[in-house]
Write a protein that holds these residues in place. Structure first.
Motif, mmCIF file in Angstrom:
data_model
loop_
_atom_site.group_PDB
_atom_site.id
_atom_site.type_symbol
_atom_site.label_atom_id
_atom_site.label_comp_id
_atom_site.label_asym_id
_atom_site.label_seq_id
_atom_site.Cartn_x
_atom_site.Cartn_y
_atom_site.Cartn_z
ATOM 1 N N PRO A 282 40.339 46.133 33.530
ATOM 2 C CA PRO A 282 40.948 44.888 34.003
ATOM 3 C C PRO A 282 42.437 45.040 34.295
ATOM 4 O O PRO A 282 42.943 44.470 35.278
ATOM 5 C CB PRO A 282 40.695 43.904 32.854
ATOM 6 N N HIS A 283 43.172 45.765 33.448
ATOM 7 C CA HIS A 283 44.600 45.986 33.703
ATOM 8 C C HIS A 283 44.803 46.762 35.000
ATOM 9 O O HIS A 283 45.695 46.448 35.804
ATOM 10 C CB HIS A 283 45.233 46.749 32.542
ATOM 11 N N ASN A 286 44.058 44.484 37.951
ATOM 12 C CA ASN A 286 45.104 43.475 38.088
ATOM 13 C C ASN A 286 46.339 44.048 38.779
ATOM 14 O O ASN A 286 46.968 43.380 39.612
ATOM 15 C CB ASN A 286 45.488 42.931 36.716
ATOM 16 N N ASP A 287 46.699 45.299 38.462
ATOM 17 C CA ASP A 287 47.907 45.895 39.042
ATOM 18 C C ASP A 287 47.700 46.363 40.476
ATOM 19 O O ASP A 287 48.636 46.323 41.285
ATOM 20 C CB ASP A 287 48.359 47.082 38.179
ATOM 21 N N SER A 289 45.307 45.179 42.675
ATOM 22 C CA SER A 289 44.771 44.168 43.590
ATOM 23 C C SER A 289 45.854 43.215 44.099
ATOM 24 O O SER A 289 45.537 42.161 44.646
ATOM 25 C CB SER A 289 43.660 43.362 42.911
ATOM 26 N N ARG A 290 47.102 43.588 43.900
ATOM 27 C CA ARG A 290 48.198 42.757 44.409
ATOM 28 C C ARG A 290 48.695 43.217 45.772
ATOM 29 O O ARG A 290 49.565 42.590 46.364
ATOM 30 C CB ARG A 290 49.369 42.774 43.416
ATOM 31 N N GLU A 295 44.062 43.501 47.887
ATOM 32 C CA GLU A 295 44.555 42.172 47.528
ATOM 33 C C GLU A 295 43.384 41.189 47.421
ATOM 34 O O GLU A 295 42.584 41.046 48.334
ATOM 35 C CB GLU A 295 45.557 41.684 48.570
#
Length: 398
Positions: A282-283, A286-287, A289-290, A295
């Motif tokens: 998950p981390h 999260n980093d 997919s920005r 995205e």
């Protein structure tokens, strides 16, 4: 055949517009598989490229047959733009818009037939073209888009800005506001957005920055040429500037297509991948997919897959890390598995599936906007998949 300065300028600007549009068409045509959006882009840029090519030939040769073809193609362009908007929005346009644009297309074709018979006044009916383009722009701006992914909205905004420029500049083709027809410059902006895809400028300010670079360079080049040529009138100077801008925009499109997107965006993705936390999946997601092309990525696992067969879904990938929606249609020995993956993508309004792990089953879903170039984005997704699979192997499933 001697051409006036105005006609020569129009010929050159249209010629550069045709180069940009047909370059996008050729890239799309050569793809082994195309999404629905890319098929519509192929139609739009194919029609546009032929339109500007024939219009340049009209001025270069004076042959009336090319003029009739030009008008026929011009009247079909708003219909192509409407199809593109509907495909990108994933929603139908209101019936009255379809009737208005469809009716205008039929009237335009009738006018083209009259023009081919020598009634040149019929060309004035094509004034509906910029009006119809602006109508399609209104559909893009005011239609609800909350179901679209961030990248789809980014791409749609880029097309919307280019469509606004094309619609307004199309007025100059009728002698309104400029002695030169400048709509090809707007089309080159549309081709630039298609070549950039999800890497297109995200807002008006970013767009202005990129355009200012091209415009500033054009001013320098035009200034240098004017020092050598010493124009006698402002019309001479304006012609040099307009042709230089068209040439630089066409070059920008070709370079985008050649490199497969935006080098800066690729560097941002590489940096996000290098700096992402790898202690848990998950981390890591999260980093990463920005940034483009991940995205808005979502992770599907556990109860999210309760309606699907966990043994069938991985088979649909056929040993590949990334699958595009367009690859899942048609007859195939793994039709059941492909149908399940296709349903999963449709349910989550996504275009790409990334198989992170099959035990337990974990799939990443991404929705990309309409782009002429997907190869670079899919390679980036494959790199992400390799790293994500290693994280799952080393740390366990999320």
């Amino acid at each position: 055949m001697d051409l006036s300065l105005t006609d020569t300028t129009r010929l050159l600007v249209d010629g550069f517009g045709a180069i940009g549009a047909l370059a996008v068409t050729l890239v799309l045509w050569r793809r082994a598989r195309r999404s629905t959006v890319q098929n519509v882009l192929l139609l739009v840029f194919g029609l546009s490229g032929l339109f500007y090519a024939f219009r340049a030939l009209v001025r270069a040769t004076g042959i009336e047959f090319f003029g009739a073809l030009t008008l026929l193609l011009a009247c079909a362009l708003p219909l192509g733009a409407l199809l593109l908007a509907e495909t990108l929005l994933r929603r139908h346009a209101p019936l009255w818009i379809k009737i208005t644009i469809g009716g205008g297309t039929l009237l335009g074709i009738f006018a083209a037939l009259l023009a081919g018979s020598g009634i040149e006044r019929a060309f004035s009916l094509a004034i509906y073209v910029p009006c119809a383009l602006l109508l399609v722009l209104g559909l893009i701006v005011f239609r609800r888009r909350d179901s679209l992914s961030p990248m789809e909205n980014t791409t749609l905004n880029a097309y919307g800005r280019a469509l606004l420029a094309t619609g307004l500049l199309a007025l100059t083709d009728f002698g309104i506001g400029s002695p030169f027809g400048l709509s090809a410059l707007g089309l080159l902006g549309l081709a630039y957005a298609a070549a950039a895809g999800a890497n297109a400028p995200k807002g008006w300010l970013d767009t202005a920055k990129e355009l200012s670079l091209a415009f500033g360079t054009a001013l320098l080049l035009a200034g240098a040429l004017l020092l050598l040529l010493r124009p006698e009138t402002w019309l001479d100077a304006a012609s040099v500037l307009v042709v230089t801008i068209a040439a630089l925009l066409a070059l920008s499109v070709l370079l985008r297509l050649r490199s497969g997107g935006n080098d800066q965006q690729r560097r941002l993705f590489d940096r996000a991948l290098a700096n992402a936390r790898t202690d848990t999946l998950p981390h890591f997601i999260n980093d990463t997919s920005r940034v483009t092309p991940l995205e808005g990525l979502i992770l599907i696992q556990g109860d999210d897959l309760k309606d699907y067969d966990p043994a069938l879904l991985p088979q649909a990938f056929e040993g590949r890390a990334v699958m595009h929606m367009s690859s899942l249609w048609g007859a195939h020995p793994l039709a059941d598995a492909r149908e399940q993956l296709r349903d999963l993508l449709l349910r989550h309004n996504s275009t790409h599936a990334i198989l992170i792990g099959d035990n337990p089953l974990q799939i990443g879903l991404v929705a990309l906007g309409g782009s002429a170039m997907l190869d670079e984005d899919e390679r980036a997704m494959a790199l992400f998949q390799k790293m994500a699979a290693l994280i799952v192997k080393n740390t366990g499933a999320a």
